[in-house]
Design an enzyme around this catalytic site. Structure first.
Site, PDB file in Angstrom:
ATOM      1  CE1 TYR A  23       0.476   1.795   4.268  1.00  0.00           C
ATOM      2  CE2 TYR A  23       0.750  -0.572   4.566  1.00  0.00           C
ATOM      3  CZ  TYR A  23       0.913   0.729   5.032  1.00  0.00           C
ATOM      4  OH  TYR A  23       1.506   0.959   6.254  1.00  0.00           O
ATOM      5  CB  CYS A  24       1.864   3.862  -1.662  1.00  0.00           C
ATOM      6  SG  CYS A  24       1.037   3.709  -3.265  1.00  0.00           S
ATOM      7  CB  THR A  25      -0.084   8.424  -0.521  1.00  0.00           C
ATOM      8  OG1 THR A  25       1.079   8.461   0.299  1.00  0.00           O
ATOM      9  CG2 THR A  25      -1.024   9.548  -0.125  1.00  0.00           C
TER      10      THR A  25
ATOM     11  CB  ILE B 177      -3.731   5.612   2.733  1.00  0.00           C
ATOM     12  CG1 ILE B 177      -2.555   4.655   2.900  1.00  0.00           C
ATOM     13  CG2 ILE B 177      -4.300   6.005   4.088  1.00  0.00           C
ATOM     14  CD1 ILE B 177      -1.283   5.326   3.390  1.00  0.00           C
TER      15      ILE B 177
END
Length: 333
Positions: free
Chosen positions: A197-199, A226
């Site tokens: 996952y990342c932003t 996110i």
């Protein structure tokens, strides 16, 4: 025909503060072939300037990566402009969780070699062979399984203030270091289920392809990142598995996801998760700083920067006196 901003920062901020309407912050990206990035960039600037849009956008042959602030009354027209472009049609948009309307104060669109500076040589791996895209709900359910490996693909200054529970958060400061660290850390887990996952999802596109290139069999990624996760989980009435703050790359520097404060002030060590840039402009280093230290150091990251801020030391003289590395060592982290 004006294709870039000509106003000073104080003028731009004053204009933003004088606005009587609300703004909405949005981010989006897409890997898509753009034949002439310079021409594409200029058209975007003219179109989006006409709607009083602000933001930071990167355009490359490989696609677009954008974080923007749009007048609320112009959102519909902005979406129409996207749909009228074959490269940007049906674009998944991720709207900010917390929004004070001051995420950006000017419109900047730059042509870059890549939409994310990843430091990877793309002639050695297939960037289109990406991991399985998971919806936020799918990711949420799988992340509860103790047998999967949840990996934060962001830099340490981002994960420091917020991350998924039990996530692997490498202590790195660049994307290149991140992907290399993850491959090393999970070298004996290539047959296990990996959740990235990342932003907003853009970094996971390259990261998942990199992991698959290195033999990982079951690579999955949080589609929409996110930002999309929190919105969908909140609407579903589920408790967020992401705790703390989500770091964002605009003037806000963070969106509150849960009340948990995971980090500490880099100067005094008290619980704090407020990022700030050092007020001494030749430095401008990003730190976590509590209100008390902000007042004590006048917004500076160290005694050295505070001292030179008081003296008005020039940029050139500052770097003669103390290098970045030594200056950072002076910060009590």
């Amino acid at each position: 025909m004006q294709l870039h901003n000509k106003l000073s920062k104080p003028e731009l901020i004053a204009r933003l503060n004088a606005e009587t309407f609300k703004r909405k912050t949005v981010s989006f990206y897409r890997y898509v072939n753009i034949h002439n990035p310079e021409e594409f960039r200029d058209k975007l600037y003219l179109d989006w300037s006409s709607l009083n849009c602000l933001g930071r956008i990167y355009v490359a042959h490989e696609g677009i990566n954008a974080q923007m602030s749009i007048p609320e009354q112009n959102v519909s027209a902005f979406c129409d402009l996207l749909d009228n472009s074959k490269e940007l049609q049906n674009m998944p948009l991720k709207w900010a969780i917390e929004d004070d309307g001051h995420s950006f104060y000017k419109l900047v669109i730059r042509v870059r070699p890549k939409i994310v500076a990843d430091g990877l040589s793309e002639d050695v791996f297939d960037t289109t062979n990406v991991g399985n895209h998971l919806t936020p709900i799918e990711f949420h359910e799988l992340a509860q399984n103790p047998d999967v490996f949840v990996v934060d693909m962001r830099n340490s200054y981002e994960s420091e203030v917020g991350h998924f529970k039990n996530a692997i958060c490498p202590n790195v400061s660049t994307f290149r270091e991140e992907v290399e660290a993850v491959v090393d850390m999970l070298a004996d887990k290539k047959d296990e289920k990996i959740l990235l996952y990342c932003t907003g999802g853009v970094r996971c596109e390259k990261a998942s392809a990199w992991l698959k290139h290195h033999g990982f069999k079951d690579v999955n990624q949080l589609h929409g990142g996110i930002i999309a996760y929190f919105r969908e989980i909140h609407q579903a009435g589920e408790k967020s598995a992401f705790i703390g703050k989500n770091f964002v790359f605009d003037n806000r520097l963070g969106e509150r996801i849960t009340p948990d404060v995971l980090a500490n002030c880099h100067q005094c060590g008290k619980p704090c998760d407020n990022h700030t840039n050092c007020a001494y402009q030749p430095c401008h280093d990003l730190i976590i700083q509590c209100d008390e230290c902000k007042a004590k150091y006048n917004g500076c990251c160290s005694d050295i920067c505070h001292e030179h801020q008081q003296k008005g030391t020039s940029h050139h003289r500052f770097h003669e006196l103390v290098g970045k590395v030594n200056k950072r060592k002076a910060v009590n982290r």
